[in-house]
Write a protein that holds these residues in place. Structure first.
Motif, mmCIF file in Angstrom:
data_model
loop_
_atom_site.group_PDB
_atom_site.id
_atom_site.type_symbol
_atom_site.label_atom_id
_atom_site.label_comp_id
_atom_site.label_asym_id
_atom_site.label_seq_id
_atom_site.Cartn_x
_atom_site.Cartn_y
_atom_site.Cartn_z
ATOM 1 N N ASN A 74 -30.067 17.406 -45.739
ATOM 2 C CA ASN A 74 -30.133 18.522 -44.786
ATOM 3 C C ASN A 74 -30.209 19.865 -45.509
ATOM 4 O O ASN A 74 -30.960 20.767 -45.125
ATOM 5 N N THR A 75 -29.393 19.972 -46.580
ATOM 6 C CA THR A 75 -29.415 21.207 -47.372
ATOM 7 C C THR A 75 -30.781 21.423 -48.007
ATOM 8 O O THR A 75 -31.301 22.550 -48.049
ATOM 9 N N VAL A 77 -33.654 20.365 -46.883
ATOM 10 C CA VAL A 77 -34.589 20.789 -45.834
ATOM 11 C C VAL A 77 -34.421 22.284 -45.550
ATOM 12 O O VAL A 77 -35.397 23.042 -45.455
ATOM 13 N N THR A 78 -33.147 22.697 -45.427
ATOM 14 C CA THR A 78 -32.875 24.118 -45.168
ATOM 15 C C THR A 78 -33.386 24.998 -46.303
ATOM 16 O O THR A 78 -33.990 26.056 -46.079
ATOM 17 N N ARG A 80 -35.804 24.286 -48.395
ATOM 18 C CA ARG A 80 -37.272 24.333 -48.370
ATOM 19 C C ARG A 80 -37.762 25.336 -47.327
ATOM 20 O O ARG A 80 -38.711 26.094 -47.566
ATOM 21 N N GLN A 81 -37.101 25.326 -46.161
ATOM 22 C CA GLN A 81 -37.478 26.287 -45.123
ATOM 23 C C GLN A 81 -37.217 27.722 -45.577
ATOM 24 O O GLN A 81 -38.049 28.615 -45.373
ATOM 25 N N ASP A 82 -36.034 27.918 -46.200
ATOM 26 C CA ASP A 82 -35.722 29.255 -46.721
ATOM 27 C C ASP A 82 -36.723 29.674 -47.786
ATOM 28 O O ASP A 82 -37.128 30.845 -47.862
ATOM 29 N N ASN A 83 -37.116 28.704 -48.619
ATOM 30 C CA ASN A 83 -38.082 29.001 -49.676
ATOM 31 C C ASN A 83 -39.426 29.421 -49.089
ATOM 32 O O ASN A 83 -40.065 30.376 -49.565
ATOM 33 N N LEU A 84 -39.850 28.714 -48.037
ATOM 34 C CA LEU A 84 -41.116 29.073 -47.389
ATOM 35 C C LEU A 84 -41.042 30.469 -46.777
ATOM 36 O O LEU A 84 -41.983 31.269 -46.892
ATOM 37 N N ARG A 85 -39.898 30.753 -46.117
ATOM 38 C CA ARG A 85 -39.736 32.088 -45.535
ATOM 39 C C ARG A 85 -39.707 33.158 -46.625
ATOM 40 O O ARG A 85 -40.279 34.244 -46.464
ATOM 41 N N LYS A 87 -41.139 33.001 -49.570
ATOM 42 C CA LYS A 87 -42.501 33.192 -50.076
ATOM 43 C C LYS A 87 -43.322 34.055 -49.126
ATOM 44 O O LYS A 87 -44.095 34.923 -49.560
#
Length: 299
Positions: A74-75, A77-78, A80-85, A87
């Motif tokens: 879960n961490t 996934v979070t 990865r989402q934070d990384n995309l945001r 970027k």
């Protein structure tokens, strides 16, 4: 299980003794073997119990690690989402920075141009100020020369108090009392007054960069009834007297009319009290004022 094995061992020993067909040494050997197996069985039971406990602990640890793994997933996934945001934010900020850099570059170029323009204007203004300063110094020197010439030419009249000359803030003023120019209630210049005006006008004629303003002033005594048909009030009398002086300067001395102006103030700009005869005599006067040609308005 341990009790069962021990029971079997004892039973075997009793059976052997009961049969009476086994020697003592064989019996002892069998007894030792039985005891050995009993001890071995006890050890195996202990090892089994330990293994079962270890299995239980491993199961608990397995469950714990499973929960940790799920949390880590879960961490991840979070993250990865934070990384995309992050970027996306970086890309947006880089775009903004690029635009700002371009705007800043343009602003700096314009600012440098403004600085160059202002410096050029400053140099131009400094040059103008220097020229104006030199011109002012020249005007002051000329005015002083004019002042000195007037004082020299009108020395006797100045001593008698009939003429005063002042130089205030670059404005030279010749003040003449009424009696040396006009008879009471009249606007025709007396012969003695013409002589004084000739001396004054000859000097003022050479101040080509100045305008000449002639001002007429009276006291506050109303016009007598016998003069009402000629001068309605002191306004008209003061203006007529100033006009006579201007005509003399233009017609007799050749001073250009473009340099001349007439002002009649009547009794409204006294320089002394009208309560005494002496004060009223001072207020009845003609003033010739030198002013810069570009500013002929009254101040």
């Amino acid at each position: 299980m341990r009790v069962t094995l021990r029971f079997i061992t004892i039973s075997l020993i009793i059976a052997i003794f009961a049969s009476g067909c086994v020697s003592r040494s064989a019996f002892q050997r069998k007894s030792d073997e039985a005891e050995h197996y009993a001890t071995l069985s006890s050890n195996l039971e202990q090892d089994y119990a330990k293994l079962m406990e270890q299995q239980k602990q491993l199961a608990l640890r397995y469950d714990e690690l499973g929960q940790q793994l799920e949390t880590s997933r879960n961490t991840a996934v979070t993250l990865r989402q934070d990384n995309l945001r992050a970027k996306a934010d970086i890309a947006r900020l880089e775009k903004i920075l690029a635009n700002r850099s371009a705007e800043t570059g343009q602003a700096m170029t314009e600012l440098r141009q403004d600085i160059d323009r202002l410096q050029e204007e400053k140099r131009h203004l400094n040059s103008q100020l220097e020229q104006e300063h030199l011109a002012r110094q020249a005007r002051i020197a000329q005015l002083k020369t004019t002042y000195d010439d007037l004082v020299d030419k009108l020395e006797s009249e100045i001593k008698r108090g009939e003429v005063t000359i002042s130089d205030l803030q670059g404005r030279l003023t010749v003040n003449m009392v009424e009696k040396i120019l006009f008879d009471s209630g009249k606007a025709d210049i007396k012969p003695a007054g013409l002589n004084i005006l000739k001396r004054i006008g000859t000097i003022l004629k050479n101040t080509a960069d100045k305008s000449i303003r002639v001002e007429g002033h009276t006291d506050n005594v109303p016009i007598s009834p016998r003069l009402k048909d000629i001068y309605r009030s002191n306004w008209e009398l003061s203006t007529a007297r100033a006009g006579s002086v201007v005509h003399f300067l233009q017609d007799r001395l050749g001073i250009s009319g473009e340099r001349l102006s007439v002002c009649g103030f009547g009794p409204y700009m006294p320089i002394a009290s009208n309560a005494t005869a002496q004060g009223r005599a001072q207020n009845r006067r003609i003033q010739i004022v030198l002013v810069p040609q570009q500013t002929q308005t009254l101040e």
